[in-house]
Design a protein around this motif. Sequence first.
Motif, short mmCIF file in Angstrom:
data_model
loop_
_atom_site.label_atom_id
_atom_site.label_comp_id
_atom_site.label_asym_id
_atom_site.label_seq_id
_atom_site.Cartn_x
_atom_site.Cartn_y
_atom_site.Cartn_z
N MET A 1 0.84 -1.18 0.00
CA MET A 1 0.00 0.00 0.00
C MET A 1 0.89 1.25 0.00
O MET A 1 1.80 1.36 0.82
CB MET A 1 -0.90 -0.03 1.23
CG MET A 1 -1.61 1.28 1.47
SD MET A 1 -2.60 1.29 2.97
CE MET A 1 -4.18 1.01 2.25
N PRO A 2 0.65 2.18 -0.92
CA PRO A 2 1.45 3.40 -0.96
C PRO A 2 1.35 4.16 0.37
O PRO A 2 0.34 4.12 1.06
CB PRO A 2 0.83 4.20 -2.09
CG PRO A 2 0.21 3.16 -2.98
CD PRO A 2 -0.27 2.09 -2.04
N LEU A 3 2.41 4.84 0.70
CA LEU A 3 2.48 5.57 1.96
C LEU A 3 2.00 7.00 1.80
O LEU A 3 1.91 7.53 0.69
CB LEU A 3 3.93 5.58 2.44
CG LEU A 3 4.58 4.20 2.62
CD1 LEU A 3 6.03 4.37 3.05
CD2 LEU A 3 3.82 3.35 3.61
N ASN A 4 1.69 7.64 2.93
CA ASN A 4 1.29 9.04 2.89
C ASN A 4 2.53 9.92 2.78
O ASN A 4 3.66 9.46 2.99
CB ASN A 4 0.42 9.40 4.11
CG ASN A 4 1.18 9.34 5.42
OD1 ASN A 4 2.26 9.92 5.54
ND2 ASN A 4 0.63 8.66 6.40
N PRO A 5 2.35 11.20 2.43
CA PRO A 5 3.51 12.08 2.23
C PRO A 5 4.46 12.17 3.42
O PRO A 5 5.67 12.25 3.24
CB PRO A 5 2.87 13.44 1.92
CG PRO A 5 1.56 13.08 1.29
CD PRO A 5 1.09 11.86 2.04
N LYS A 6 3.95 12.16 4.64
CA LYS A 6 4.82 12.24 5.82
C LYS A 6 5.70 10.99 5.92
O LYS A 6 6.90 11.09 6.19
CB LYS A 6 4.02 12.40 7.10
CG LYS A 6 4.95 12.51 8.31
CD LYS A 6 4.22 12.62 9.59
CE LYS A 6 5.11 12.75 10.80
NZ LYS A 6 6.43 12.20 10.77
N GLU A 7 5.13 9.83 5.68
CA GLU A 7 5.91 8.59 5.72
C GLU A 7 7.01 8.60 4.65
O GLU A 7 8.14 8.17 4.89
CB GLU A 7 5.00 7.38 5.55
CG GLU A 7 4.07 7.15 6.73
CD GLU A 7 3.02 6.10 6.45
OE1 GLU A 7 2.84 5.22 7.30
OE2 GLU A 7 2.37 6.17 5.38
N ILE A 8 6.66 9.09 3.47
CA ILE A 8 7.64 9.18 2.38
C ILE A 8 8.78 10.12 2.78
O ILE A 8 9.96 9.80 2.60
CB ILE A 8 6.97 9.62 1.07
CG1 ILE A 8 6.01 8.54 0.58
CG2 ILE A 8 8.02 9.96 0.00
CD1 ILE A 8 5.10 8.97 -0.55
N CYS A 9 8.42 11.28 3.35
CA CYS A 9 9.45 12.23 3.80
C CYS A 9 10.32 11.64 4.90
O CYS A 9 11.52 11.92 4.96
CB CYS A 9 8.80 13.52 4.28
SG CYS A 9 8.17 14.55 2.94
N ASP A 10 9.74 10.82 5.76
CA ASP A 10 10.51 10.18 6.82
C ASP A 10 11.46 9.11 6.25
O ASP A 10 12.57 8.92 6.76
CB ASP A 10 9.59 9.53 7.85
CG ASP A 10 8.82 10.54 8.68
OD1 ASP A 10 9.19 11.73 8.69
OD2 ASP A 10 7.82 10.14 9.32
N ASN A 11 11.02 8.41 5.23
CA ASN A 11 11.82 7.32 4.64
C ASN A 11 12.96 7.81 3.75
O ASN A 11 14.00 7.16 3.64
CB ASN A 11 10.94 6.39 3.81
CG ASN A 11 10.00 5.56 4.65
OD1 ASN A 11 10.20 5.40 5.85
ND2 ASN A 11 8.97 5.04 4.03
N THR A 12 12.78 8.95 3.11
CA THR A 12 13.74 9.42 2.12
C THR A 12 15.15 9.65 2.68
O THR A 12 16.12 9.16 2.10
CB THR A 12 13.20 10.68 1.42
OG1 THR A 12 11.94 10.36 0.83
CG2 THR A 12 14.15 11.17 0.34
N PRO A 13 15.32 10.36 3.79
CA PRO A 13 16.68 10.55 4.30
C PRO A 13 17.35 9.24 4.72
O PRO A 13 18.56 9.07 4.55
CB PRO A 13 16.51 11.47 5.51
CG PRO A 13 15.15 12.04 5.40
CD PRO A 13 14.34 11.11 4.58
N LEU A 14 16.57 8.31 5.24
CA LEU A 14 17.13 7.01 5.63
C LEU A 14 17.68 6.28 4.41
O LEU A 14 18.76 5.71 4.44
CB LEU A 14 16.06 6.15 6.32
CG LEU A 14 15.46 6.73 7.61
CD1 LEU A 14 14.28 5.87 8.07
CD2 LEU A 14 16.51 6.82 8.68
#
Length: 65
Positions: A1-14
């Motif tokens: 299931m695609p994630l919401n924008p906040k989850e995507i922003c949290d995952n990107t730096p990692l």
Amino acid sequence: MPLNPKEICDNTPLFACSWVGAVRESTEAQLFWNEFFVIFGISHRRVASFDEPVKKLGNRMSSHR
């Protein structure tokens, strides 16, 4: 299931930090794309392409990438 924008922003730096210093593009390409799609909560199987046989001249079969 695609994630919401906040989850995507949290995952990107990692994701970005885990790939700092990567040098073997040809050996790590598949892993890179698999982990990249995780940023968005998308399965790599959903967007993957697979080799398909193609017909060459003379009716010989070959694998096409």
